[in-house]
Design a protein around this motif. Structure first.
Motif, PDB file in Angstrom:
ATOM      1  N   GLY A 144      55.808 -10.827  33.538  1.00 59.91           N
ATOM      2  CA  GLY A 144      55.841  -9.428  33.121  1.00 59.91           C
ATOM      3  C   GLY A 144      55.234  -9.228  31.749  1.00 59.91           C
ATOM      4  O   GLY A 144      54.510  -8.255  31.512  1.00 59.91           O
ATOM      5  N   LEU A 145      55.513 -10.156  30.842  1.00 63.20           N
ATOM      6  CA  LEU A 145      54.926 -10.058  29.506  1.00 63.20           C
ATOM      7  C   LEU A 145      53.409 -10.174  29.558  1.00 63.20           C
ATOM      8  O   LEU A 145      52.692  -9.485  28.836  1.00 63.20           O
ATOM      9  N   LEU A 146      52.926 -11.065  30.419  1.00 56.22           N
ATOM     10  CA  LEU A 146      51.481 -11.230  30.541  1.00 56.22           C
ATOM     11  C   LEU A 146      50.823  -9.996  31.139  1.00 56.22           C
ATOM     12  O   LEU A 146      49.682  -9.671  30.825  1.00 56.22           O
ATOM     13  N   ALA A 147      51.548  -9.298  32.016  1.00 56.15           N
ATOM     14  CA  ALA A 147      50.990  -8.106  32.666  1.00 56.15           C
ATOM     15  C   ALA A 147      51.099  -6.864  31.797  1.00 56.15           C
ATOM     16  O   ALA A 147      50.413  -5.871  32.044  1.00 56.15           O
ATOM     17  N   GLU A 148      51.944  -6.901  30.756  1.00 58.19           N
ATOM     18  CA  GLU A 148      52.237  -5.708  29.978  1.00 58.19           C
ATOM     19  C   GLU A 148      51.009  -5.018  29.389  1.00 58.19           C
ATOM     20  O   GLU A 148      50.930  -3.781  29.396  1.00 58.19           O
ATOM     21  N   PRO A 149      50.005  -5.753  28.851  1.00 63.77           N
ATOM     22  CA  PRO A 149      48.849  -5.033  28.310  1.00 63.77           C
ATOM     23  C   PRO A 149      48.168  -4.130  29.324  1.00 63.77           C
ATOM     24  O   PRO A 149      47.634  -3.079  28.984  1.00 63.77           O
ATOM     25  N   ARG A 150      48.201  -4.533  30.592  1.00 60.89           N
ATOM     26  CA  ARG A 150      47.558  -3.726  31.632  1.00 60.89           C
ATOM     27  C   ARG A 150      48.525  -2.687  32.194  1.00 60.89           C
ATOM     28  O   ARG A 150      48.119  -1.620  32.635  1.00 60.89           O
ATOM     29  N   LEU A 151      49.782  -3.021  32.192  1.00 64.82           N
ATOM     30  CA  LEU A 151      50.788  -2.135  32.764  1.00 64.82           C
ATOM     31  C   LEU A 151      51.692  -1.608  31.654  1.00 64.82           C
ATOM     32  O   LEU A 151      52.884  -1.865  31.606  1.00 64.82           O
ATOM     33  N   ALA A 152      51.095  -0.877  30.732  1.00 61.68           N
ATOM     34  CA  ALA A 152      51.815  -0.436  29.536  1.00 61.68           C
ATOM     35  C   ALA A 152      52.518   0.900  29.741  1.00 61.68           C
ATOM     36  O   ALA A 152      52.930   1.535  28.776  1.00 61.68           O
ATOM     37  N   PHE A 153      52.667   1.313  30.976  1.00 63.39           N
ATOM     38  CA  PHE A 153      53.240   2.620  31.270  1.00 63.39           C
ATOM     39  C   PHE A 153      54.600   2.804  30.600  1.00 63.39           C
ATOM     40  O   PHE A 153      54.889   3.836  30.006  1.00 63.39           O
ATOM     41  N   SER A 154      55.451   1.801  30.690  1.00 61.96           N
ATOM     42  CA  SER A 154      56.815   1.916  30.173  1.00 61.96           C
ATOM     43  C   SER A 154      56.836   2.221  28.683  1.00 61.96           C
ATOM     44  O   SER A 154      57.526   3.146  28.235  1.00 61.96           O
ATOM     45  N   SER A 155      56.073   1.471  27.901  1.00 62.84           N
ATOM     46  CA  SER A 155      56.087   1.688  26.459  1.00 62.84           C
ATOM     47  C   SER A 155      55.409   2.994  26.080  1.00 62.84           C
ATOM     48  O   SER A 155      55.855   3.703  25.169  1.00 62.84           O
ATOM     49  N   ILE A 156      54.337   3.344  26.792  1.00 63.18           N
ATOM     50  CA  ILE A 156      53.638   4.598  26.503  1.00 63.18           C
ATOM     51  C   ILE A 156      54.528   5.797  26.837  1.00 63.18           C
ATOM     52  O   ILE A 156      54.521   6.810  26.131  1.00 63.18           O
ATOM     53  N   ALA A 157      55.326   5.670  27.909  1.00 62.44           N
ATOM     54  CA  ALA A 157      56.159   6.787  28.363  1.00 62.44           C
ATOM     55  C   ALA A 157      57.393   7.002  27.493  1.00 62.44           C
ATOM     56  O   ALA A 157      58.036   8.057  27.581  1.00 62.44           O
ATOM     57  N   GLU A 158      57.728   6.042  26.649  1.00 63.63           N
ATOM     58  CA  GLU A 158      58.981   6.129  25.885  1.00 63.63           C
ATOM     59  C   GLU A 158      59.061   7.412  25.057  1.00 63.63           C
ATOM     60  O   GLU A 158      60.087   8.103  25.054  1.00 63.63           O
ATOM     61  N   ALA A 159      58.000   7.734  24.330  1.00 63.04           N
ATOM     62  CA  ALA A 159      58.019   8.918  23.471  1.00 63.04           C
ATOM     63  C   ALA A 159      58.187  10.194  24.296  1.00 63.04           C
ATOM     64  O   ALA A 159      58.914  11.116  23.897  1.00 63.04           O
ATOM     65  N   SER A 160      57.531  10.247  25.463  1.00 61.60           N
ATOM     66  CA  SER A 160      57.642  11.432  26.316  1.00 61.60           C
ATOM     67  C   SER A 160      59.048  11.564  26.891  1.00 61.60           C
ATOM     68  O   SER A 160      59.591  12.672  26.987  1.00 61.60           O
ATOM     69  N   VAL A 161      59.641  10.448  27.281  1.00 62.82           N
ATOM     70  CA  VAL A 161      61.008  10.477  27.803  1.00 62.82           C
ATOM     71  C   VAL A 161      61.968  10.978  26.727  1.00 62.82           C
ATOM     72  O   VAL A 161      62.836  11.828  26.988  1.00 62.82           O
ATOM     73  N   ASP A 162      61.825  10.481  25.501  1.00 61.24           N
ATOM     74  CA  ASP A 162      62.675  10.922  24.398  1.00 61.24           C
ATOM     75  C   ASP A 162      62.501  12.420  24.134  1.00 61.24           C
ATOM     76  O   ASP A 162      63.485  13.149  23.923  1.00 61.24           O
ATOM     77  N   LEU A 163      61.249  12.867  24.125  1.00 58.70           N
ATOM     78  CA  LEU A 163      60.970  14.270  23.848  1.00 58.70           C
ATOM     79  C   LEU A 163      61.545  15.172  24.935  1.00 58.70           C
ATOM     80  O   LEU A 163      62.149  16.214  24.639  1.00 58.70           O
ATOM     81  N   LEU A 164      61.375  14.782  26.181  1.00 59.25           N
ATOM     82  CA  LEU A 164      61.890  15.580  27.292  1.00 59.25           C
ATOM     83  C   LEU A 164      63.417  15.648  27.261  1.00 59.25           C
ATOM     84  O   LEU A 164      64.003  16.703  27.535  1.00 59.25           O
ATOM     85  N   ALA A 165      64.064  14.544  26.925  1.00 57.55           N
ATOM     86  CA  ALA A 165      65.529  14.537  26.842  1.00 57.55           C
ATOM     87  C   ALA A 165      66.001  15.474  25.730  1.00 57.55           C
ATOM     88  O   ALA A 165      67.002  16.192  25.876  1.00 57.55           O
ATOM     89  N   GLU A 166      65.262  15.504  24.622  1.00 59.17           N
ATOM     90  CA  GLU A 166      65.612  16.377  23.504  1.00 59.17           C
ATOM     91  C   GLU A 166      65.406  17.846  23.866  1.00 59.17           C
ATOM     92  O   GLU A 166      66.260  18.696  23.561  1.00 59.17           O
ATOM     93  N   ARG A 167      64.295  18.144  24.535  1.00 59.70           N
ATOM     94  CA  ARG A 167      63.970  19.545  24.822  1.00 59.70           C
ATOM     95  C   ARG A 167      64.788  20.120  25.977  1.00 59.70           C
ATOM     96  O   ARG A 167      65.097  21.314  25.978  1.00 59.70           O
ATOM     97  N   THR A 168      65.109  19.297  26.962  1.00 69.13           N
ATOM     98  CA  THR A 168      65.859  19.802  28.112  1.00 69.13           C
ATOM     99  C   THR A 168      67.362  19.642  27.943  1.00 69.13           C
ATOM    100  O   THR A 168      68.137  20.405  28.528  1.00 69.13           O
TER     101      THR A 168
END
Length: 266
Positions: free
Chosen positions: A78-102
């Motif tokens: 999973g660590l080796l795949a992370e650079p290509r599959l960075a969805f989780s880390s990229i989505a973190e800020a959006s998840v936090d923002l959505l939780a705050e706004r909703t």
């Protein structure tokens, strides 16, 4: 040679089905009876595959409970795949923002074949939480609202194939009958977002699909709340917020644009 190739493919599929069964019980671990039931393999075959995966570090066994878990080498992969599959880390800020706004519970999931894997979960400020899916849970596409949004974002033929393959598994995850799923997918396609009544009483969710850098389906964002908070009018508002953050994630996954060379430069 063709027979040997077929046997090899079958062995890989069986090993993958064992790993998927363990992933579905990532917290509690799985007994051998759980593995055989989930995979449909006979005990001797499942035991042989598990022993092989143990030897390679893809499976581990708890000495106290004797239950099986995903092994340390899976984490390394999973660590080796992370650079290509960075969805989780990229989505973190959006998840936090959505939780705050909703003020409600927000989920980010990635597509894993015919399944959805929950990689982010954040509760908002509203006192009643809608924890409909556990972090790290792997469920068939179409069960959760994020998975429903992902199905709706796929070409019809591919979505139909996944729904047919997942139909025998749905009863373990939801009360939704398999024949109702195509209608929900069609409705999600028509409106541009998914709306799903959770198996948890009185909970409603809204979800949108998110694409990767290559334009292929990558995952989803969804918001779950008690039914009284997600009126039809508010569903539309939340859907707009979700679409905005989905586009933000998609843009963040794009490779940085190369600067234009200066005029006259060699």
């Amino acid at each position: 040679m063709a027979g040997a190739d077929t046997a090899g493919v079958q062995s890989i599929r069986r090993a993958a089905s064992v790993l998927r069964a363990l992933a579905q019980r990532s917290q509690s671990g799985a007994r051998m009876v759980d593995i055989t039931r989930e995979t449909g393999l006979i005990h001797a075959t499942a035991h042989r595959i598990v022993q092989g995966l143990l030897a390679e570090g893809l499976v581990s066994q708890d000495a106290a409970t004797r239950r099986y878990h995903l092994g340390p080498y899976v984490y390394e992969l999973g660590l080796l795949a992370e650079p290509r599959l960075a969805f989780s880390s990229i989505a973190e800020a959006s998840v936090d923002l959505l939780a705050e706004r909703t003020g409600d519970t927000v989920f980010a999931a990635v597509r894993a074949g015919g399944d959805a894997l929950c990689v982010r979960r954040k509760a908002g400020s509203f006192p009643i939480k809608a924890f409909t899916i556990d972090l790290g849970a792997r469920i068939p596409l179409g069960v959760g609202c994020g998975g429903l949004a992902m199905l709706a974002a796929l070409p019809e033929e591919e979505a139909d194939s996944i729904m047919a393959a997942n139909a025998p598994r749905l009863a373990s995850f939801t009360d939704l009958p398999p024949q109702a799923l195509p209608r929900l997918v069609a409705e999600a396609r028509a409106r541009g977002h998914a709306v799903n009544v959770s198996r948890a009483p009185g909970v409603v969710a809204v979800g949108v699909a998110v694409r990767g850098a290559d334009g292929a389906l990558a995952g989803s964002l969804s918001v779950a709340a008690i039914e009284s908070r997600l009126t039809p009018e508010r569903i539309e508002q939340v859907a707009r917020l979700l679409r905005t953050e989905a586009r933000r994630i998609e843009k963040a996954q794009q490779p940085a644009a190369r600067p234009e060379p200066e005029k006259g430069a060699d």
